[in-house]
Design an enzyme around this catalytic site. Structure first.
Site, short mmCIF file in Angstrom:
data_model
loop_
_atom_site.label_atom_id
_atom_site.label_comp_id
_atom_site.label_asym_id
_atom_site.label_seq_id
_atom_site.Cartn_x
_atom_site.Cartn_y
_atom_site.Cartn_z
CG ASN A 187 -63.44 54.93 -40.73
OD1 ASN A 187 -64.23 54.26 -41.39
ND2 ASN A 187 -63.60 55.17 -39.44
CE LYS A 236 -64.38 60.19 -39.13
NZ LYS A 236 -64.89 59.82 -37.77
NE ARG A 263 -65.42 51.14 -39.47
CZ ARG A 263 -66.65 51.55 -39.81
NH1 ARG A 263 -66.81 52.45 -40.76
NH2 ARG A 263 -67.70 51.06 -39.20
CG HIS A 317 -70.26 50.38 -33.81
ND1 HIS A 317 -71.57 50.54 -33.40
CD2 HIS A 317 -70.14 51.09 -34.96
CE1 HIS A 317 -72.22 51.31 -34.26
NE2 HIS A 317 -71.37 51.65 -35.22
CG LEU A 353 -75.47 55.48 -27.35
CD1 LEU A 353 -76.26 56.19 -26.24
CD2 LEU A 353 -76.18 54.21 -27.78
NE ARG A 401 -77.63 50.95 -40.06
CZ ARG A 401 -76.36 51.02 -39.66
NH1 ARG A 401 -76.01 50.49 -38.50
NH2 ARG A 401 -75.46 51.60 -40.42
CG ASP A 440 -79.02 65.59 -36.00
OD1 ASP A 440 -78.88 65.55 -34.77
OD2 ASP A 440 -78.23 66.20 -36.74
N GLY A 469 -71.32 60.25 -31.27
CA GLY A 469 -71.96 61.56 -31.32
C GLY A 469 -73.07 61.78 -30.31
CD GLU A 499 -65.06 53.85 -35.09
OE1 GLU A 499 -65.51 52.74 -35.43
OE2 GLU A 499 -65.55 54.92 -35.47
#
Length: 374
Positions: free
Chosen positions: A9, A16, A66, A155, A184, A216, A257, A305, A359
């Protein structure tokens, strides 16, 4: 060791990886800060070479990759050949931060593992079931056709996994379950899933549209761009940077964050409080809209997360929707992460769930299916 699948990914600055033997994870990890000064490998090719060098790839049946954007061409996972590589490259303008990284990972893996099938799994593919009324923007039809202007959604791999897992959690057939999934994280999107089919999603032609995200903006009046261009002299690159990197939670509160935003909100910081309120209000609006589109909602599921770990977000995002049969049990909602779980009261008309997205597991499942199909 049989039925082993490696999943890569590749993000804009990270890779990942997961190595599966059946449903068991044999190895996992993430290479981060790719290309950053003092960070990790110089590029994604180097990162993937580093990963492969450290793994036991005995009995590997496939590598699943991915790929963020499949445009209108790719509506399902595909085995990679030269034509697929060319098509992914042609889609760079639609995903300039992600498709080049995805392609680099595929090319290196094909070079190092020439006899192992490579499978591309596209984030946009799950949304190919969107009705034309959902995928079409109300702009000049010929211009839209010529330049590929339409809603693609993103997503998709996460929404597919989470909606399927939600049906399992409810003990219902996937094809008979209507779910609103809320992914999210630093990126965020909502999806209305009717019987396993995406029928509405918040991200559009790019991952910029929809919910408020870490950096964003999500939805905004397009005239804002014209205004900033005329009045402040913002060019295309400056506008791109503003909306993708200096907006969202970072633009409102100075932090992308959610954990920091929640801590500052608890201390009474007005900027963090406003950022939280804007973030949650946007989610509420999408839940209400998707409820209307689906007509019947069996479950609302939070994932990623923020969705998995931020109880205040879950509570605020669904507050005031009790007349729709939607409510959150405070005690269940306050429970920490871990197992997939229900956080609505017993007997609720709409079940509210928290499901950990996976995923990579979904990509491994898709890669096996493509290889098995020949």
């Amino acid at each position: 060791m049989t039925d082993r699948v490696l999943v890569l990914n590749c993000g804009s600055s990270s890779v990942k990886y997961r190595l599966y033997a059946g449903d068991t994870v044999d190895a996992r990890g993430t290479v981060e800060r790719i290309g950053e000064p003092g960070g990790g490998p110089a590029d994604h090719s180097g990162a993937v070479r580093e990963i492969l060098a450290g793994l036991d790839l005995t009995d590997l049946v496939a590598v699943g990759h991915r790929v963020v954007h499949g445009g209108q061409r790719f509506t399902e996972p595909v085995r990679v050949d030269d034509g697929v590589l060319t098509a992914i490259r042609d889609l760079f303008p639609l995903a300039p931060l992600h498709n080049p990284a995805n392609l680099a990972g595929i090319e290196v893996t094909r070079d190092l593992l020439p006899d192992t099938p490579q499978v591309a799994v596209f984030d946009t593919a799950f949304h190919h079931t969107l009705p034309e009324a959902a995928a079409t923007y109300a702009v000049d039809r010929e211009t839209a056709r010529r330049y590929g202007v339409r809603r693609y959604g993103f997503h998709g791999t996460s929404h597919a996994y989470v909606s399927r897992r939600t049906a399992e959690l409810l003990g219902r057939a996937y094809g008979e379950t209507n779910t609103i999934t809320l992914h999210l994280g630093n990126g965020a999107s909502a999806c209305a899933v009717a019987g396993g089919r995406s029928v509405a999603t918040s991200m559009g032609m790019s991952p910029l549209e929809g919910l408020v995200m870490g950096t964003r903006s999500g939805d905004l009046d397009p005239a804002i761009l014209f205004h900033l261009h005329r009045e402040a002299g913002f060019g295309v690159d400056a506008l791109d940077d503003l909306l993708n990197h200096r907006s969202g939670l970072r633009g409102l509160a100075g932090a992308n964050d959610m954990r920091e935003v929640l801590a500052r909100r608890a201390d009474g910081d007005p900027a963090a409080t406003l950022a939280f309120d804007v973030y949650c209000r946007r989610i509420t609006g999408y839940v209400g809209a998707y409820y209307a589109l689906l007509g019947r909602v069996d479950a609302i599921t939070f994932t990623a997360g923020v969705g998995e770990h931020a109880a205040p977000v879950r509570a605020a995002a669904l507050a005031g929707l009790e007349r729709l049969g939607i409510s959150v049990d405070p005690a269940r909602n306050a429970t920490g992460g871990g197992a997939d779980r229900v956080i609505s009261p017993d007997g609720s008309e709409v079940t509210v769930c928290v499901v950990g997205t996976d995923e990579e597991r979904e990509i491994a499942r898709a890669a096996r299916a493509v290889v098995a199909a020949g």
